[in-house]
Write a protein that holds these residues in place. Structure first.
Motif, mmCIF file in Angstrom:
data_model
loop_
_atom_site.group_PDB
_atom_site.id
_atom_site.type_symbol
_atom_site.label_atom_id
_atom_site.label_comp_id
_atom_site.label_asym_id
_atom_site.label_seq_id
_atom_site.Cartn_x
_atom_site.Cartn_y
_atom_site.Cartn_z
ATOM 1 N N GLY A 81 0.811 -1.214 0.000
ATOM 2 C CA GLY A 81 0.000 0.000 0.000
ATOM 3 C C GLY A 81 0.838 1.253 0.000
ATOM 4 N N GLN A 82 1.906 1.256 0.808
ATOM 5 C CA GLN A 82 2.792 2.422 0.866
ATOM 6 C C GLN A 82 3.494 2.659 -0.467
ATOM 7 O OE1 GLN A 82 4.476 4.342 4.080
ATOM 8 N NE2 GLN A 82 2.252 4.495 3.992
ATOM 9 N N LYS A 83 4.021 1.583 -1.055
ATOM 10 C CA LYS A 83 4.702 1.736 -2.342
ATOM 11 C C LYS A 83 3.749 2.245 -3.410
ATOM 12 C CE LYS A 83 8.509 -1.618 -2.110
ATOM 13 N NZ LYS A 83 9.036 -2.897 -2.663
ATOM 14 N N THR A 84 2.533 1.742 -3.384
ATOM 15 C CA THR A 84 1.557 2.126 -4.400
ATOM 16 C C THR A 84 1.200 3.594 -4.292
ATOM 17 O OG1 THR A 84 0.615 -0.111 -4.411
ATOM 18 C CG2 THR A 84 -0.735 1.654 -5.337
ATOM 19 N N PHE A 85 0.804 4.022 -3.094
ATOM 20 C CA PHE A 85 0.363 5.410 -2.921
ATOM 21 C C PHE A 85 1.522 6.399 -2.966
ATOM 22 C CE2 PHE A 85 -0.339 9.048 -0.078
ATOM 23 C CZ PHE A 85 -1.347 9.679 -0.777
ATOM 24 N N VAL A 86 2.534 6.179 -2.133
ATOM 25 C CA VAL A 86 3.643 7.129 -2.046
ATOM 26 C C VAL A 86 4.418 7.176 -3.360
ATOM 27 C CG1 VAL A 86 5.750 7.735 -0.795
ATOM 28 C CG2 VAL A 86 3.806 6.812 0.442
ATOM 29 N N GLY A 87 4.550 6.016 -4.008
ATOM 30 C CA GLY A 87 5.245 5.991 -5.286
ATOM 31 C C GLY A 87 4.545 6.801 -6.354
ATOM 32 N N ALA A 88 3.209 6.685 -6.412
ATOM 33 C CA ALA A 88 2.446 7.441 -7.411
ATOM 34 C C ALA A 88 2.362 8.917 -7.056
ATOM 35 C CB ALA A 88 1.038 6.857 -7.535
ATOM 36 N N LYS A 89 2.400 9.213 -5.765
ATOM 37 C CA LYS A 89 2.242 10.600 -5.308
ATOM 38 C C LYS A 89 3.567 11.346 -5.245
ATOM 39 C CE LYS A 89 -1.021 13.418 -3.706
ATOM 40 N NZ LYS A 89 -2.198 13.794 -4.486
ATOM 41 N N GLY A 90 4.681 10.608 -5.142
ATOM 42 C CA GLY A 90 5.983 11.251 -5.067
ATOM 43 C C GLY A 90 6.245 11.896 -3.722
ATOM 44 N N LEU A 91 5.941 11.165 -2.632
ATOM 45 C CA LEU A 91 6.082 11.738 -1.300
ATOM 46 C C LEU A 91 6.987 10.878 -0.417
ATOM 47 C CD1 LEU A 91 2.366 12.838 -0.716
ATOM 48 C CD2 LEU A 91 4.303 14.277 -1.389
#
Length: 384
Positions: A326-336
């Protein structure tokens, strides 16, 4: 002679009878074997902990979530590619449909408040920042997420998800830096403001874009920690907001104003609106400034809405946001910046910064900022 024949007949009869018995008897030389006891296993013992009642309870939540079939999240973070990435990954993993309703954090919080008053809750999950989760928590519109297994993993988080709320109503899932942002193609490094106080100077009059303070809590996230620590005073803060700022309807609008070169400076929304744009186009001249008063660490957070129509699916989504996937998916797409240590920092380009000074607001400060936001403190101070 007769006696001899009789004896021979008796012997022959006995032999016949013995032959008949031998056809059904088991020979003594081949005894029946008894089943051998199973051999003791020599395979290595598993290092996984034995199943617990909590595991069984969570399995029931997953099963119930799949029966509910969908979950609705109100979010200002899961926009654009980030929203698509989260939706695809979550639905593929669990088969539960994800509905994302996007908007400003303050507007979504008001929508949940209205639903609560009407007694018709639509939202299952609120995804915003800790400030706005506090906003709805304070009116009793959230429930504890203490029973989520992913949030209880030991040694994997930079910041514990419940660090800002021991009651587990608002869970931190991403770190965010708030500071001044510059268009590096329009401002030389030597001309960049070093102090936030410089934003009140005539040289920056009409050259700053920002999100309307009537809609944005971002200004409270950034300026009020500075004010509380006496790093700026109220007169300076007022002068900044009245320096002919180009107020935009959304944080994305104000960010695009800077990217297009209409305004060389931006404040009040952190790196969040820029990161996905810079991740897509790394050459964009967007730079986060290391302001001398400090960079404010603010956190994106998520919470469960009370009396939601899909409570189990809501727990499933929130738990997934704290897993490595979940972290990789969201943070990766968001760039945070993630809160998990086993997930890389995806902050792109010149938005990545190692601040000289970090300011971390407390939970008590956030509650105070929520009250001031509801009272319209900055909107009034800045004449909005």
């Amino acid at each position: 002679m007769k006696k001899t024949c009789g004896l021979i007949g008796v012997v022959l009869l006995a032999l016949v009878l013995l032959a008949g018995c031998s056809s059904t008897a088991t020979p003594m030389s081949t005894p029946v074997a008894t089943p051998a006891a199973p051999a003791k296993s020599t395979s290595p013992t598993s290092n996984l902990p034995p199943p617990t009642s909590q595991d069984a309870a969570w399995a029931k939540i997953i099963e119930a979530a799949k029966k509910e079939g969908r979950v609705s999240v109100y979010s200002f973070n899961m926009t654009g590619d980030a929203g698509l990435a989260v939706t695809r990954a979550f639905e593929a993993k669990y088969g539960v449909k994800l509905d994302i309703i996007t908007g400003g954090g303050a507007a979504l919080a008001e929508r949940i408040k209205t639903e609560k008053r009407m007694g018709t809750i639509v939202a299952d999950v609120m995804d915003a920042n800790t400030f706005q989760i506090s906003n709805i928590k304070n009116i009793g519109a959230t429930v504890s997420a203490e029973d989520l297994p992913a949030t209880k993993e030991k040694g994997v988080f930079f910041i514990e998800p419940s660090a800002n709320d021991p009651q587990h109503h608002k869970l931190i899932h991403t770190m965010l830096y708030y500071s001044v942002v510059a268009n590096a193609s329009q401002i030389k490094s030597s001309d960049e403001p070093r102090s936030v106080k410089e934003l009140a100077l005539p040289k920056w009059k009409g050259k700053i874009s920002a999100y309307d303070p009537r809609q944005s809590s971002g200004h409270y996230n950034y300026f009020l920690p500075l004010l509380k620590r006496k790093l700026i005073d109220q007169d300076t803060l007022q002068a900044i907001g009245r320096n002919d700022i180009a107020w935009a309807a959304t944080s994305l609008d104000s960010a695009q104003n800077l990217i297009r070169g209409q305004y060389p400076l931006y404040f009040g929304g952190g790196t969040s609106p820029f990161a996905p744009l810079v991740a897509t186009e790394p050459t964009l001249p967007v730079k986060l400034l290391d302001i001398e008063e400090g960079v404010v660490v603010y956190n994106l957070a998520i919470g469960l809405v009370k009396d939601s129509p899909h409570p189990n699916a809501a727990k499933l989504l929130v738990n997934w946001m704290f897993t490595q996937e979940g972290q990789k998916t969201f943070v990766g797409a968001k760039g945070l910046v993630p809160i998990r240590k086993d997930v890389p920092d995806f902050t792109p380009g010149m938005l990545r910064l190692t601040p000289t000074k970090l300011i971390v607001p407390s939970a008590e400060e956030e509650d105070e900022y929520v009250r001031l936001f509801q009272e319209g403190y900055l909107a009034k101070l800045w004449g909005r």
